[in-house]
Design a protein around this motif. Sequence first.
Motif, PDB file in Angstrom:
ATOM      1  N   VAL A   1       1.172  -0.763   0.175  1.00  0.00           N
ATOM      2  CA  VAL A   1      -0.506   0.215   0.031  1.00  0.00           C
ATOM      3  C   VAL A   1       0.949   1.174   0.643  1.00  0.00           C
ATOM      4  N   MET A   2       0.393   2.031  -0.476  1.00  0.00           N
ATOM      5  CA  MET A   2       1.755   3.531  -1.449  1.00  0.00           C
ATOM      6  C   MET A   2       0.791   4.897  -1.236  1.00  0.00           C
ATOM      7  N   GLY A   3       1.394   5.634   0.063  1.00  0.00           N
ATOM      8  CA  GLY A   3       0.409   6.954  -0.906  1.00  0.00           C
ATOM      9  C   GLY A   3       1.202   7.920  -1.396  1.00  0.00           C
ATOM     10  N   VAL A   4       1.486   8.405  -2.367  1.00  0.00           N
ATOM     11  CA  VAL A   4       1.861   9.468  -3.147  1.00  0.00           C
ATOM     12  C   VAL A   4       1.016  10.954  -2.489  1.00  0.00           C
ATOM     13  N   PHE A   5       0.953  11.924  -1.154  1.00  0.00           N
ATOM     14  CA  PHE A   5       0.663  13.026  -1.130  1.00  0.00           C
ATOM     15  C   PHE A   5       0.810  14.710  -1.911  1.00  0.00           C
ATOM     16  N   ARG A   6      -0.404  15.219  -2.596  1.00  0.00           N
ATOM     17  CA  ARG A   6       0.037  16.256  -2.736  1.00  0.00           C
ATOM     18  C   ARG A   6      -1.140  17.264  -2.120  1.00  0.00           C
ATOM     19  N   SER A   7      -1.167  18.730  -2.721  1.00  0.00           N
ATOM     20  CA  SER A   7      -1.869  19.367  -1.936  1.00  0.00           C
ATOM     21  C   SER A   7      -3.700  19.433  -2.350  1.00  0.00           C
ATOM     22  N   GLY A   8      -4.145  19.179  -0.830  1.00  0.00           N
ATOM     23  CA  GLY A   8      -5.379  18.622  -1.326  1.00  0.00           C
ATOM     24  C   GLY A   8      -5.324  17.605  -2.208  1.00  0.00           C
ATOM     25  N   ARG A   9      -5.304  16.576  -2.080  1.00  0.00           N
ATOM     26  CA  ARG A   9      -5.501  14.850  -2.678  1.00  0.00           C
ATOM     27  C   ARG A   9      -3.953  13.998  -2.388  1.00  0.00           C
ATOM     28  N   LEU A  10      -4.776  12.636  -2.680  1.00  0.00           N
ATOM     29  CA  LEU A  10      -3.625  11.886  -2.687  1.00  0.00           C
ATOM     30  C   LEU A  10      -3.672  10.775  -3.604  1.00  0.00           C
ATOM     31  N   LEU A  11      -2.700  10.121  -3.848  1.00  0.00           N
ATOM     32  CA  LEU A  11      -3.006   9.172  -4.819  1.00  0.00           C
ATOM     33  C   LEU A  11      -2.976   7.580  -3.608  1.00  0.00           C
TER      34      LEU A  11
END
Length: 266
Positions: A107-117
Amino acid sequence: MEFEFYSQTDTGRVRTNNEDSIALEEPCALAVLADGMGGYAAGEVASGMACEFIRAELGRWLSEAAANASDTDVKRAMDICVDNANRAIFSAANSNPTYAGMGTTLVMGVFRSGRLLMGHIGDSRGYRWRAGQLQQITKDHSLLQEQIDAGMLTPEQALYSANKNLVTRALGVEDLALLETHLHEVQSGDIYLMCSDGLSDMLRDPQIADVMSAHTSLADMGGALVAAANEAGGRDNIAVVLVRAQGVAEPVPRSWWPFKRLGGLG
């Protein structure tokens, strides 16, 4: 928007080795968690390879390109990095008899301003804690989940099933692995939990929510989650990543790829 990270792994009370791995690349707001499987030390090898390969390769790409990349670009980069990691693990498993049959969930997450992939393979999970409510935002790739979806078992019956650990997708066991990825809206104050099944098999979601609600710092929260899983039996390794979002999100660029505003289980 800024992101605060915390991670912890624990061997648990039954296992003698730890096959869970975590890799964080905080400058790129990237978190990766893997739960390995395989005899001897092969599970440790598979999960460690997955985490470090994705952290290095995707982290480098994010540091160089993320500022000008769309969410669709990031998703494609995630897919490519996971595919490369899968091929590396698969090749190692087929070239070294000691590693035969090894694989790992992810499980992995890329956090961006206002959203998460958030992407996942197998039964390692992602949750969102928002305004006092906990919601699972990944859907297990497991035989048990397929039985629930088919109406063969209720979620309550599934708690006592003997098939809990049979995953239908894993990284490194075949030459192709499909990463399921969803885009989620992120609000200031959200806390995202990524965990191995050493936590989710020991604690039901209401218990996880109770622990999270009792703490404000991520370190205290993570430590309490691991302790609670051990107190419940600690039958497997436990891995926890917590990420808290703070601040005001930048305007989200237009994209054909919709947000999963209601939890991303579709």
